[in-house]
Scaffold this active site. Structure first.
Site, PDB file in Angstrom:
ATOM      1  N   GLU A  34      -6.637  -9.001   3.564  1.00 55.52           N
ATOM      2  CA  GLU A  34      -5.793  -8.334   4.571  1.00 55.52           C
ATOM      3  C   GLU A  34      -5.878  -9.144   5.843  1.00 55.52           C
ATOM      4  OE1 GLU A  34      -6.033  -4.105   5.360  1.00 55.52           O
ATOM      5  OE2 GLU A  34      -6.595  -3.713   3.271  1.00 55.52           O
ATOM      6  N   TYR A  39      -7.248  -8.189  11.694  1.00 53.87           N
ATOM      7  CA  TYR A  39      -5.967  -7.965  12.367  1.00 53.87           C
ATOM      8  C   TYR A  39      -6.135  -8.361  13.834  1.00 53.87           C
ATOM      9  CZ  TYR A  39      -4.685  -5.250   8.247  1.00 53.87           C
ATOM     10  OH  TYR A  39      -4.402  -4.858   6.962  1.00 53.87           O
ATOM     11  N   ASN A  69     -12.106  -0.854  -1.297  1.00 57.20           N
ATOM     12  CA  ASN A  69     -11.500  -1.336  -0.053  1.00 57.20           C
ATOM     13  C   ASN A  69     -12.321  -0.911   1.161  1.00 57.20           C
ATOM     14  OD1 ASN A  69      -9.012  -2.284   1.573  1.00 57.20           O
ATOM     15  ND2 ASN A  69      -9.303  -0.186   2.305  1.00 57.20           N
ATOM     16  N   GLU A  70     -12.647  -1.833   2.013  1.00 62.40           N
ATOM     17  CA  GLU A  70     -13.250  -1.576   3.346  1.00 62.40           C
ATOM     18  C   GLU A  70     -14.319  -0.479   3.324  1.00 62.40           C
ATOM     19  OE1 GLU A  70     -10.250  -1.148   6.410  1.00 62.40           O
ATOM     20  OE2 GLU A  70      -9.700  -3.257   6.235  1.00 62.40           O
ATOM     21  N   GLU A 121       0.857  -1.197   0.000  1.00 62.81           N
ATOM     22  CA  GLU A 121       0.000   0.000   0.000  1.00 62.81           C
ATOM     23  C   GLU A 121       0.887   1.238   0.000  1.00 62.81           C
ATOM     24  OE1 GLU A 121      -2.974   0.203   3.101  1.00 62.81           O
ATOM     25  OE2 GLU A 121      -3.692   2.140   2.375  1.00 62.81           O
TER      26      GLU A 121
HETATM   27  O1  AHR Z   1      -3.131  -2.452   6.192  1.00 60.11           O
HETATM   28  C1  AHR Z   1      -3.417  -1.261   6.848  1.00 60.11           C
HETATM   29  C2  AHR Z   1      -4.851  -0.780   6.664  1.00 60.11           C
HETATM   30  O2  AHR Z   1      -5.707  -1.633   7.363  1.00 60.11           O
HETATM   31  C3  AHR Z   1      -5.396  -0.787   5.265  1.00 60.11           C
HETATM   32  O3  AHR Z   1      -5.107   0.363   4.564  1.00 60.11           O
HETATM   33  C4  AHR Z   1      -6.873  -0.884   5.479  1.00 60.11           C
HETATM   34  O4  AHR Z   1      -7.534  -1.499   4.406  1.00 60.11           O
HETATM   35  C5  AHR Z   1      -6.999  -1.622   6.792  1.00 60.11           C
HETATM   36  O5  AHR Z   1      -7.878  -1.005   7.653  1.00 60.11           O
END
Ligand code: AHR
Length: 511
Positions: free
Chosen positions: A292, A244, A172-173, A27
């Site tokens: 991700e 995450y 994205n998101e 990114e």
């Molecule tokens: O990877 C970091 C960020 O995490 C990305 O830009 C986003 O898609 C996610 O929230």
């Protein structure tokens, strides 16, 4: 001592290993691109500015596909800013990370870099501030052979041949309120449907990923996928998942069991996707793209390192979320990869976020060296060795209690069988903090031969589970030989030290 019995049966497989499971992500964020993969003037940079020391580590890591250019960044990005003569490219404010984007690196540079790295491109289009037109034009610029304004512009900009990008993310998101151009599921579902349709009118051979939930804890999780796919099922091939994880308040037992959450997330999305398929009387299957995932310490870090640090003003490629990963993080990453592989019948793409510096397996310093973090190793070994068929593993393991997930298997495993090279590979973690684990593996239908690989990532001598690989410490966390793997007929036995991740590969023939 903990005990685990694992049963693998030669013909009890889940299908071919989707090699796109070993994907990564670049990114325009922090120092992933600038001073990460790209640093003109660095002693190791080639004439295009690509750091060869970083590239060497990327090849060793072995990602198969790399998502680009974001992430949150893409939702405010004009792809046109990143093509054409570099000195004419505009400098822009990037609202997503509160930084200044020079656009010195763009699409052509990423395509050139991907060719050197040997990785497939997964390109994301901006469905935050832009829409159908910019998306279809980017496909035309990238994939149309020539004879139109945009394809000829690509030629003029130095690429006579089309880029032939197959894999495209429809934004994205966009379920996240933090996203530039955040949308409701209805708004996004319609946009994804129309953008996907128009992109396919330009190139019918592309594969499309719809935005799913940014995490399984999102308030809209479930409903979002259902609504989006109700609109866009016919147009898309995959729906995305992002997750995450981090160790919260010293609850290491729950952290080590994180893959349970990933299992839950994947299985819930599969159910939702299949419910839409049934209700819509669709014949095709939509699969999953976990594009991700990683360990990311989103709380408790020095604020200087945090995204959206408005107090610092507008900076160019500042240090953002450069997490230093420890032994525990590497073991969790190994179990997350196990979860992805165990669901390889439906999860066809996965991208660890990100590749360099930003929550990454590879670190680099501006004008300085590059090195491997602890999490490099499970990824590198699985990307190298997980080939052929995914074997279903029946696991009978001692359990431990975790606050978030209840009783969890101490030993976590995934396994593959590559008939071409005659090898079974086992990827196995001992989540036990204090006890070693005796593991007994029955490989029914195989006769085992030589053990061709046995390596372990564990707490280094004289250190604790928080040991990391930093510029100062050097690479103290890595792989070492796992001694004492014994083979008898179709039986494999070994002892895993407390808190470790290991890979064992054995030569096999059919029984
Ligand atoms: O990877 C970091 C960020 O995490 C990305 O830009 C986003 O898609 C996610 O929230």
């Amino acid at each position: 001592m903990t005990n685990a019995r694992i049963t693998l049966v030669r013909d009890f497989t889940l299908g071919e290993v989707p090699r796109r499971l070993f994907g990564s992500f670049v990114e325009h964020m922090g120092r992933c691109v600038y001073t990460g993969i790209f640093e003109p003037g660095h002693p190791e940079a080639d004439e295009k500015g690509f750091r060869q020391d970083v590239l060497k580590l990327v090849k060793e890591l072995g990602p198969t596909v790399v998502r680009y250019p974001g992430g949150n960044f893409v939702s405010g990005y004009n792809w046109e800013d990143g093509v054409g003569p570099v000195d004419k490219r505009p400098r822009r404010l990037d609202g997503a990370w509160h930084t200044v984007e020079s656009n010195a690196f763009g699409l052509h540079e990423f395509v050139d870099w991907s060719r050197l790295a040997g990785t497939e491109i997964m390109e994301a289009v901006n469905l935050g501030t832009r829409g159908v037109d910019a998306a279809r034009e980017l496909v035309e610029y990238s994939n149309h052979p020539g004879g139109t304004y945009l394809s000829d512009l690509r030629k003029q900009n130095g690429s006579a041949e089309p880029f032939d990008i197959k894999l495209w993310c429809l934004g994205n998101e966009l379920d996240g309120p933090w996203q530039i151009g955040h949308k409701t599921a209805h708004e996004y579902g319609r946009l994804a449907q129309e953008a996907g349709k128009a992109m396919r009118f330009v190139d019918p051979d592309i594969e499309l990923v719809a935005v799913g939930s940014s995490h399984s804890s999102m308030p809209t999780f479930g409903e979002w996928e259902h609504t989006v796919l109700t609109h866009a099922y016919d147009e898309v091939d995959y729906v995305s998942l992002h997750a995450y994880y981090q160790e919260d308040d010293g609850d290491v037992k729950s952290f080590l069991a994180t893959a349970v959450d990933m299992d839950y997330f994947i299985e819930s999305v599969v159910s939702t996707v299949d419910a839409v398929r049934a209700a819509g009387k669709h014949s095709k299957h939509v699969n999953l793209s976990f594009d991700e995932w990683n360990v990311w310490y989103q709380r408790g870090l020095d604020t200087d390192d945090q995204p959206h640090n408005v107090s610092k003003g507008w900076r160019e490629h500042p240090r953002l979320i450069e997490d230093a990963y420890n032994v525990t993080d590497a073991i969790v990453v190994g179990t997350l990869l196990n979860s992805l592989l165990r669901h390889g019948d439906r999860v066809k793409i996965a991208n660890q976020a990100q590749l360099v510096n930003v929550i990454a397996p590879i670190r680099s310093e501006e004008n300085g060296p590059a090195w491997r973090q602890s999490i490099f190793w499970p990824f590198a070994r699985m990307a190298e060795l997980a080939r052929g068929q995914i074997l279903r593993a029946s696991v009978d393991s001692d359990k431990y209690e975790s606050a978030k997930f209840g009783d969890v298997d101490v030993v976590d495993v995934s396994a593959t069988w590559d008939e071409d090279n005659g090898r079974v590979a086992l990827f196995v973690a001992n989540r036990g903090l204090d006890e070693s684990a005796d593991v007994d593996v029955s490989l029914s239908g195989f006769v085992c031969g030589r053990v061709s690989r046995a390596e372990v990532l564990r707490v280094p001598n004289g250190k604790d589970r928080f040991a990391t690989n930093t510029l100062e410490s050097g690479e103290q966390v890595g792989l070492s030989p796992l001694a004492g793997v014994t083979v008898t007929g179709s039986r494999l036995r070994f002892t895993l030290p407390a808190l470790c991740w290991a890979v064992i590969e054995v030569e096999v023939t059919r029984a």
